[in-house]
Design an enzyme around this catalytic site. Structure first.
Site, mmCIF file in Angstrom:
data_model
loop_
_atom_site.group_PDB
_atom_site.id
_atom_site.type_symbol
_atom_site.label_atom_id
_atom_site.label_comp_id
_atom_site.label_asym_id
_atom_site.label_seq_id
_atom_site.Cartn_x
_atom_site.Cartn_y
_atom_site.Cartn_z
ATOM 1 N N PRO A 88 0.806 -1.230 0.000
ATOM 2 C CA PRO A 88 0.000 0.000 0.000
ATOM 3 C C PRO A 88 0.835 1.274 0.000
ATOM 4 O O PRO A 88 0.355 2.332 -0.381
ATOM 5 C CB PRO A 88 -0.821 -0.112 1.295
ATOM 6 C CG PRO A 88 -0.809 -1.553 1.651
ATOM 7 C CD PRO A 88 0.505 -2.080 1.156
ATOM 8 N N GLU A 115 0.926 -7.959 8.909
ATOM 9 C CA GLU A 115 1.075 -6.525 9.163
ATOM 10 C C GLU A 115 1.996 -5.852 8.151
ATOM 11 O O GLU A 115 1.880 -4.664 7.885
ATOM 12 C CB GLU A 115 1.619 -6.308 10.580
ATOM 13 C CG GLU A 115 1.677 -4.854 11.013
ATOM 14 C CD GLU A 115 0.306 -4.192 11.091
ATOM 15 O OE1 GLU A 115 0.235 -2.954 11.000
ATOM 16 O OE2 GLU A 115 -0.695 -4.925 11.236
ATOM 17 N N ARG A 153 -1.198 -8.333 -21.549
ATOM 18 C CA ARG A 153 -1.992 -7.942 -22.716
ATOM 19 C C ARG A 153 -1.230 -6.989 -23.639
ATOM 20 O O ARG A 153 -1.618 -6.792 -24.795
ATOM 21 C CB ARG A 153 -3.321 -7.318 -22.290
ATOM 22 C CG ARG A 153 -3.186 -5.999 -21.559
ATOM 23 C CD ARG A 153 -4.519 -5.495 -21.027
ATOM 24 N NE ARG A 153 -5.475 -5.305 -22.083
ATOM 25 C CZ ARG A 153 -5.523 -4.213 -22.844
ATOM 26 N NH1 ARG A 153 -4.653 -3.242 -22.663
ATOM 27 N NH2 ARG A 153 -6.427 -4.104 -23.786
ATOM 28 N N ASP A 168 -6.179 2.239 -25.839
ATOM 29 C CA ASP A 168 -6.747 2.054 -24.509
ATOM 30 C C ASP A 168 -6.843 3.379 -23.765
ATOM 31 O O ASP A 168 -6.052 4.296 -23.987
ATOM 32 C CB ASP A 168 -5.870 1.112 -23.668
ATOM 33 C CG ASP A 168 -5.969 -0.325 -24.127
ATOM 34 O OD1 ASP A 168 -6.977 -0.670 -24.754
ATOM 35 O OD2 ASP A 168 -5.037 -1.099 -23.852
#
Length: 244
Positions: A88, A115, A153, A168
């Protein structure tokens, strides 16, 4: 390309990597995907991969030894692997990053749990830390799936149409234009006439304008770092007047 994924839950990847484009990419040998349980590298009798944090605190922390040894094993024949920590706290993932990673020969993705990681993993092992968004998941597996899908991809020969990735959303810095298919009239909802005209110049201009309009309305933040042509600047002024 070779992709190695280090995880404590290898079964999570079975369905995702054995369906659709990812399955076909492996069959075409455009990519080799290996999922490794780094618990197998723990050097203790009980195969423990986590421990209490020094200094106290909630939760358990992943130990460095199993991850260091697992990475050493999968990279021993690789010259310059990109070793990516799913975290994160990492750099927010973007299409630009996917395009960068698609040029590499070997990616190693490390999926965390508990954690967090022993800090020495960050400082002395990985080349990149990546977060797929500003939220917290129970582990790095879903993030790894997102990265693998978005990178694979882009590899040559994976998509049926080589031009597809070029249009895209985010590849050009803007969101993609609207798409339509048959029938031309569905329950009174009609396809824009320009798309039926056969005039490719007008169609491309319409698509470019709609791409800019959609970005302006939905993601105006993207325009802050986007270099616009004079024509696009004129369109942007039109959109602003429409909103006044």
């Amino acid at each position: 390309m070779r992709i190695d994924i280090l995880t404590l839950f290898p079964n999570m990847f079975t369905g995702v990597f054995n369906e659709s484009i990812l399955k076909k990419a492996q069959e075409k040998q455009a990519v080799s995907i290996n999922v490794i349980n780094f618990r197998d590298f723990a050097d203790n009798k009980h195969k423990t991969v986590d421990d209490y944090p020094y200094g106290g605190g909630a939760g358990m922390v992943l130990k460095p030894q199993p991850i260091f040894d697992a990475v050493a094993q999968v990279t021993k024949h690789s010259e310059r692997p990109r070793i990516i920590l799913l975290c994160p706290q990492g750099e927010r993932y973007t299409q630009k990053k996917a395009e960068e990673l698609a040029k590499e020969e070997h990616l190693v993705l490390i999926c965390g749990h508990y954690e967090g990681y022993d800090e020495r993993i960050r400082e002395h092992l990985v080349t990149d830390e990546i977060s797929i968004g500003d939220y917290v998941l129970t582990g790095g597996e879903l993030g790894a799936m997102v990265i693998v899908d978005s990178v694979v991809r882009l590899l040559p020969g994976v998509l049926g149409n080589e031009a597809s990735p070029l249009h895209d959303s985010y590849s050009s810095g803007l969101l993609e234009h609207p798409h339509y298919t048959r029938p031309a009239d569905f329950r009174g909802m009609k396809v824009p006439e320009v798309l039926l005209s056969g005039n490719h110049r007008l169609i491309e201009e319409w698509r470019a304008k709609q791409s800019l309009r959609r970005t302006f309305l939905r993601r105006p933040d993207l325009l802050e770092n986007c270099e616009l042509t004079e024509k696009q600047k004129q369109w942007l002024e039109e959109f602003k007047k429409e909103q006044r």
